[in-house]
Design a protein around this motif. Sequence first.
Motif, PDB file in Angstrom:
ATOM      1  N   ALA A 177      40.744  48.210  33.481  1.00 57.56           N
ATOM      2  CA  ALA A 177      41.507  47.478  34.502  1.00 57.56           C
ATOM      3  C   ALA A 177      40.589  46.515  35.258  1.00 57.56           C
ATOM      4  O   ALA A 177      39.366  46.650  35.206  1.00 57.56           O
ATOM      5  N   ILE A 178      41.164  45.561  35.953  1.00 55.52           N
ATOM      6  CA  ILE A 178      40.336  44.720  36.824  1.00 55.52           C
ATOM      7  C   ILE A 178      39.984  45.529  38.066  1.00 55.52           C
ATOM      8  O   ILE A 178      40.517  46.609  38.292  1.00 55.52           O
ATOM      9  N   ASN A 179      39.069  45.012  38.882  1.00 50.75           N
ATOM     10  CA  ASN A 179      38.753  45.800  40.064  1.00 50.75           C
ATOM     11  C   ASN A 179      39.813  45.559  41.138  1.00 50.75           C
ATOM     12  O   ASN A 179      40.480  44.524  41.166  1.00 50.75           O
ATOM     13  N   PRO A 180      40.016  46.541  42.004  1.00 52.64           N
ATOM     14  CA  PRO A 180      41.118  46.471  42.969  1.00 52.64           C
ATOM     15  C   PRO A 180      41.050  45.253  43.890  1.00 52.64           C
ATOM     16  O   PRO A 180      42.093  44.726  44.279  1.00 52.64           O
ATOM     17  N   GLU A 181      39.825  44.775  44.187  1.00 58.38           N
ATOM     18  CA  GLU A 181      39.724  43.590  45.055  1.00 58.38           C
ATOM     19  C   GLU A 181      40.349  42.375  44.363  1.00 58.38           C
ATOM     20  O   GLU A 181      41.009  41.552  45.001  1.00 58.38           O
ATOM     21  N   GLN A 182      40.122  42.255  43.054  1.00 54.50           N
ATOM     22  CA  GLN A 182      40.728  41.132  42.311  1.00 54.50           C
ATOM     23  C   GLN A 182      42.251  41.252  42.329  1.00 54.50           C
ATOM     24  O   GLN A 182      42.952  40.250  42.465  1.00 54.50           O
ATOM     25  N   ALA A 183      42.738  42.480  42.196  1.00 64.70           N
ATOM     26  CA  ALA A 183      44.195  42.672  42.238  1.00 64.70           C
ATOM     27  C   ALA A 183      44.720  42.312  43.624  1.00 64.70           C
ATOM     28  O   ALA A 183      45.725  41.610  43.755  1.00 64.70           O
ATOM     29  N   ALA A 184      44.020  42.764  44.656  1.00 64.08           N
ATOM     30  CA  ALA A 184      44.473  42.496  46.033  1.00 64.08           C
ATOM     31  C   ALA A 184      44.556  40.988  46.291  1.00 64.08           C
ATOM     32  O   ALA A 184      45.497  40.502  46.929  1.00 64.08           O
ATOM     33  N   THR A 185      43.573  40.249  45.771  1.00 60.57           N
ATOM     34  CA  THR A 185      43.578  38.796  45.965  1.00 60.57           C
ATOM     35  C   THR A 185      44.782  38.168  45.264  1.00 60.57           C
ATOM     36  O   THR A 185      45.491  37.329  45.842  1.00 60.57           O
ATOM     37  N   ALA A 186      45.025  38.606  44.031  1.00 59.21           N
ATOM     38  CA  ALA A 186      46.173  38.059  43.292  1.00 59.21           C
ATOM     39  C   ALA A 186      47.482  38.419  43.995  1.00 59.21           C
ATOM     40  O   ALA A 186      48.394  37.587  44.101  1.00 59.21           O
ATOM     41  N   HIS A 187      47.571  39.632  44.497  1.00 61.12           N
ATOM     42  CA  HIS A 187      48.808  40.055  45.175  1.00 61.12           C
ATOM     43  C   HIS A 187      49.045  39.225  46.429  1.00 61.12           C
ATOM     44  O   HIS A 187      50.188  38.922  46.788  1.00 61.12           O
ATOM     45  N   GLN A 188      47.955  38.850  47.083  1.00 65.36           N
ATOM     46  CA  GLN A 188      48.075  38.010  48.273  1.00 65.36           C
ATOM     47  C   GLN A 188      48.641  36.636  47.900  1.00 65.36           C
ATOM     48  O   GLN A 188      49.498  36.096  48.605  1.00 65.36           O
ATOM     49  N   VAL A 189      48.168  36.106  46.802  1.00 67.83           N
ATOM     50  CA  VAL A 189      48.659  34.798  46.337  1.00 67.83           C
ATOM     51  C   VAL A 189      50.164  34.901  46.015  1.00 67.83           C
ATOM     52  O   VAL A 189      50.961  34.033  46.370  1.00 67.83           O
ATOM     53  N   ILE A 190      50.537  35.990  45.363  1.00 68.87           N
ATOM     54  CA  ILE A 190      51.951  36.181  45.007  1.00 68.87           C
ATOM     55  C   ILE A 190      52.798  36.300  46.271  1.00 68.87           C
ATOM     56  O   ILE A 190      53.855  35.663  46.394  1.00 68.87           O
ATOM     57  N   ARG A 191      52.321  37.075  47.216  1.00 74.38           N
ATOM     58  CA  ARG A 191      53.108  37.254  48.462  1.00 74.38           C
ATOM     59  C   ARG A 191      53.246  35.934  49.214  1.00 74.38           C
ATOM     60  O   ARG A 191      54.310  35.605  49.735  1.00 74.38           O
ATOM     61  N   GLN A 192      52.167  35.181  49.246  1.00 72.23           N
ATOM     62  CA  GLN A 192      52.232  33.892  49.946  1.00 72.23           C
ATOM     63  C   GLN A 192      53.250  32.986  49.262  1.00 72.23           C
ATOM     64  O   GLN A 192      54.015  32.284  49.925  1.00 72.23           O
ATOM     65  N   THR A 193      53.283  33.036  47.942  1.00 72.80           N
ATOM     66  CA  THR A 193      54.258  32.226  47.203  1.00 72.80           C
ATOM     67  C   THR A 193      55.681  32.675  47.532  1.00 72.80           C
ATOM     68  O   THR A 193      56.581  31.844  47.715  1.00 72.80           O
ATOM     69  N   LEU A 194      55.864  33.978  47.631  1.00 72.05           N
ATOM     70  CA  LEU A 194      57.200  34.493  47.982  1.00 72.05           C
ATOM     71  C   LEU A 194      57.611  34.005  49.378  1.00 72.05           C
ATOM     72  O   LEU A 194      58.767  33.633  49.600  1.00 72.05           O
ATOM     73  N   PHE A 195      56.652  34.003  50.304  1.00 68.01           N
ATOM     74  CA  PHE A 195      56.961  33.517  51.660  1.00 68.01           C
ATOM     75  C   PHE A 195      57.338  32.032  51.646  1.00 68.01           C
ATOM     76  O   PHE A 195      58.100  31.580  52.495  1.00 68.01           O
TER      77      PHE A 195
END
Length: 251
Positions: A177-195
């Motif tokens: 798996a990727i490291n959790p920090e990389q996932a957290a960063t991607a999830h932030q980008v996704i959430r910002q896009t949703l907003f």
Amino acid sequence: MIKTKPIVIANWKMKLGLSESVALAKAVRRIGSKDIELVICPSFISLTEAAKVLKGSQIKLGAQDCFWEAEGAFTGEVSAGYLKEVGGEFVILGHSERRQYLGETDGMVHRKVKMALMANLIPILCVGETFDQRQQGATDYVLIQQVTKALEGAPVGLEQRLIIAYEPVWVIGSGQAINPEQAATAHQVIRQTLFDLFPASLVKSNFAVIYGGSVDGANVASFTGLDNTAGVLVGGASLKIDKFTAIIKNI
Ligand code: PGA
């Protein structure tokens, strides 16, 4: 994001026939879990029997795809309404394997998301970058594009849930798996896009972002422990009951 029970979605892909699916559904039912929302996604042909196995339990059923029209002359396709009829509540859409091998485009995924919402299924929209895209520094761009194209203008009602699964394509099935920090960063980008696409209150209450890609018992808690991560989408490790049990136990 409102932190609710973590969600664990098992994507059985095209890896189990009917009898194997029924056996695994029974085994998953035996482990169960009150504290986790569990969803299994067998192949189309196994949905009806899996629904019978899960009846009366808290475990939910999902499909791995649906078509974008409600019915008609579309040989070989399965409509969202049919999935609902056999007890499906969730549907995986835009998985990278479908994008890669079946030519699914963002436009097709968009139509499928709309149809799933109309049929009152909960879409699990898969997005993620390839290895080359990550190397080129294009990860954020890819995520923004995929989320926007799939969801822009989709009629998300006040009662409707939507799940976005971030799955880095190069990590799926790799065992690493990727490291959790990389996932957290991607999830932030996704959430910002949703907003950017939907009212903030709707995003906060109705959307969840989860991680997928080589999730196992050893790494699951590092993802579900992230503030902006509501759960995991599991492929390989969901096919063997001991590995899947380890995931559920270790969250
Ligand atoms: P994996 O698959 O857990 O085997 O990497 C995840 C997925 O494809 O959804």
